[in-house]
Write an enzyme that holds these catalytic residues in place. Structure first.
Site, short mmCIF file in Angstrom:
data_model
loop_
_atom_site.label_atom_id
_atom_site.label_comp_id
_atom_site.label_asym_id
_atom_site.label_seq_id
_atom_site.Cartn_x
_atom_site.Cartn_y
_atom_site.Cartn_z
N ARG A 1 -4.84 -1.75 8.95
CA ARG A 1 -6.04 -2.56 8.75
C ARG A 1 -5.74 -3.68 7.77
NH1 ARG A 1 -8.01 2.79 6.94
NH2 ARG A 1 -7.44 3.03 4.75
N ASN B 1 -11.24 -2.71 -4.97
CA ASN B 1 -10.51 -1.70 -5.74
C ASN B 1 -11.22 -1.30 -7.04
OD1 ASN B 1 -7.24 -2.88 -4.67
ND2 ASN B 1 -8.33 -1.05 -3.99
N TRP B 2 -12.28 -2.03 -7.42
CA TRP B 2 -13.09 -1.61 -8.58
C TRP B 2 -13.77 -0.28 -8.31
CZ3 TRP B 2 -12.18 -4.52 -12.74
CH2 TRP B 2 -11.84 -5.87 -12.56
N ASP C 1 0.84 -1.21 0.00
CA ASP C 1 0.00 0.00 0.00
C ASP C 1 0.87 1.26 0.00
OD1 ASP C 1 -2.41 1.36 -0.04
OD2 ASP C 1 -2.63 1.33 2.14
N GLY C 2 0.32 2.33 -0.55
CA GLY C 2 0.99 3.64 -0.51
C GLY C 2 1.54 4.10 -1.85
N ASN C 3 1.23 3.38 -2.91
CA ASN C 3 1.71 3.80 -4.24
C ASN C 3 1.21 5.20 -4.62
OD1 ASN C 3 2.75 1.25 -4.46
ND2 ASN C 3 1.29 0.53 -6.01
N GLY C 4 -0.08 5.44 -4.38
CA GLY C 4 -0.69 6.71 -4.76
C GLY C 4 -0.06 7.86 -3.98
N ARG C 5 0.09 7.68 -2.66
CA ARG C 5 0.66 8.75 -1.84
C ARG C 5 2.13 8.96 -2.16
NH1 ARG C 5 -1.13 6.18 3.45
NH2 ARG C 5 -1.57 4.48 2.00
N SER D 1 -10.96 -6.92 -4.08
CA SER D 1 -12.31 -6.99 -4.65
C SER D 1 -13.03 -5.64 -4.50
CB SER D 1 -13.12 -8.13 -4.02
OG SER D 1 -12.96 -8.14 -2.61
N ARG E 1 -12.42 2.36 -7.57
CA ARG E 1 -11.52 3.47 -7.97
C ARG E 1 -11.94 4.03 -9.34
NH1 ARG E 1 -5.54 2.39 -5.59
NH2 ARG E 1 -6.27 1.76 -3.52
C1 IPE Z 1 -5.45 -2.77 -0.03
O1 IPE Z 1 -5.12 -1.42 -0.22
C2 IPE Z 1 -5.46 -3.50 -1.33
C3 IPE Z 1 -4.19 -3.61 -2.03
C4 IPE Z 1 -3.01 -3.20 -1.65
C5 IPE Z 1 -4.27 -4.30 -3.27
P1 IPE Z 1 -6.23 -0.29 -0.35
O2 IPE Z 1 -5.49 0.98 -0.54
O3 IPE Z 1 -7.23 -0.67 -1.36
O4 IPE Z 1 -6.92 -0.35 1.09
P2 IPE Z 1 -7.84 0.71 1.84
O5 IPE Z 1 -8.89 1.16 0.89
O6 IPE Z 1 -6.94 1.85 2.26
O7 IPE Z 1 -8.35 -0.02 3.05
C1 IPE Z 2 -1.64 0.18 -3.36
O1 IPE Z 2 -1.41 1.55 -3.36
C2 IPE Z 2 -1.89 -0.37 -4.74
C3 IPE Z 2 -3.25 -0.84 -4.97
C4 IPE Z 2 -4.24 -0.85 -4.12
C5 IPE Z 2 -3.53 -1.33 -6.31
P1 IPE Z 2 -2.59 2.58 -3.36
O2 IPE Z 2 -2.96 2.89 -4.77
O3 IPE Z 2 -3.70 2.13 -2.48
O4 IPE Z 2 -1.88 3.85 -2.72
P2 IPE Z 2 -2.51 4.87 -1.68
O5 IPE Z 2 -2.98 4.07 -0.51
O6 IPE Z 2 -3.62 5.57 -2.38
O7 IPE Z 2 -1.37 5.76 -1.33
MG MG Z 3 -4.12 2.38 -0.51
#
Ligand code: IPE
Ligand code: IPE
Ligand code: MG
Length: 246
Positions: A198, A73-74, A25-29, A71, A76
């Site tokens: 979480r 992540n759709w 997690d955290g790619n977007g940030r 399941s 988004r």
């Molecule tokens: C969990 O990350 C799913 C994956 C890393 C694939 P999310 O970014 O979707 O989780 P939430 O929405 O913060 O709980």
């Molecule tokens: C995890 O990074 C990758 C996937 C859920 C596919 P995020 O895309 O959730 O990154 P944040 O949490 O928004 O930083």
């Molecule tokens: Mg995330």
């Protein structure tokens, strides 16, 4: 190695986990912090996947499970979902040979019926090409949800009958044999990067006695030192499985 329920029998544990499961997690940030589009974070995250796969294989860890797409992540934006699908396809095409060369077996778990027709044969080919490998099993959880997994196991189980024709016995062992990760031991160590604390519908059944490790490091920055920090934390834990302290 097949699935042994930690609540039925206390498993043998060593200093090194046999199975690590990671919420990447955290790619977007990571990207937003650099004033880049979120997609740049997903692309950079692939380098961290490669480094983590090799770091785990080098340490003799038998199973690595990575949560790539949940399941939920759709939910988004459509652009981001389709970018992630294309990225998954291109990584499968580019990296399978390297996995094979390194003795790594690839498996993909999740509801794959939701993926487009082009992606499914790529997954099947990558799994088939690496099926003979036994050094490490890399599982990618894609359109995976812990609740989906429990329900699909229940649906399979209720359709099964014992030798005498009666409905199959429902116990921990028979249930777990129908989970998507039935071929792997329960994870010893769970890692979530990105600062959230979480489970986000990852391996709900299997995490019963898994050691949980959370780090604020964003996934694209997760490197060998970060993996070592998680392993060092793991080594300091006492896994009691309900027993009194040693
Ligand atoms: C969990 O990350 C799913 C994956 C890393 C694939 P999310 O970014 O979707 O989780 P939430 O929405 O913060 O709980
Ligand atoms: C995890 O990074 C990758 C996937 C859920 C596919 P995020 O895309 O959730 O990154 P944040 O949490 O928004 O930083
Ligand atoms: Mg995330």
């Amino acid at each position: 190695m097949s699935y042994i329920s930690s609540t039925v029998r206390v498993p043998d544990v060593g200093a090194m986990p046999q199975h690590i499961a990671i919420i990447m997690d955290g790619n977007g940030r990571w990207a937003t912090q650099r004033k880049l589009p979120r997609m740049a974070g997903h692309t950079k995250g692939v380098d961290a996947v490669r480094a983590t796969v090799e770091g785990c294989a080098k340490r003799g860890i038998g199973y690595l499970t990575l949560f790539a797409f949940s399941s939920e992540n759709w939910r988004r934006p459509r652009d981001e979902v389709s970018f992630l699908m294309r990225l998954f396809a291109s990584v499968l095409e580019r990296e399978t040979a390297r996995l094979d060369k390194n003795g790594i077996r690839l498996r993909v778990v999740g509801d794959l019926s939701m993926f487009d027709a082009g992606l499914q044969p790529l997954i099947q080919r990558a799994e088939a090409k690496t099926a003979h490998n036994s050094r490490m099993t890399l599982t990618i959880a894609a359109n995976y949800g812990g609740r989906w997994d429990i329900l699909q196991a229940v649906r399979q189980l209720v359709g099964q009958t014992a030798a005498d024709g009666r409905p199959a016995l429902v116990d921990e062992a028979s249930f777990a044999q129908n989970l998507a990760l039935a071929y792997a031991p329960e994870p010893d160590l769970f890692i979530r990067t990105g600062g959230e604390r979480r489970i986000s519908n990852f391996l709900l059944w299997q995490l019963a006695y898994t050691e949980l490790y959370f780090t604020d490091i964003f996934w694209p920055d997760f490197d060998d030192a970060a993996l070592e920090a998680a392993l060092s934390s793991y080594r300091g834990r006492e896994r009691r499985f309900g027993r009194a302290s040693a």
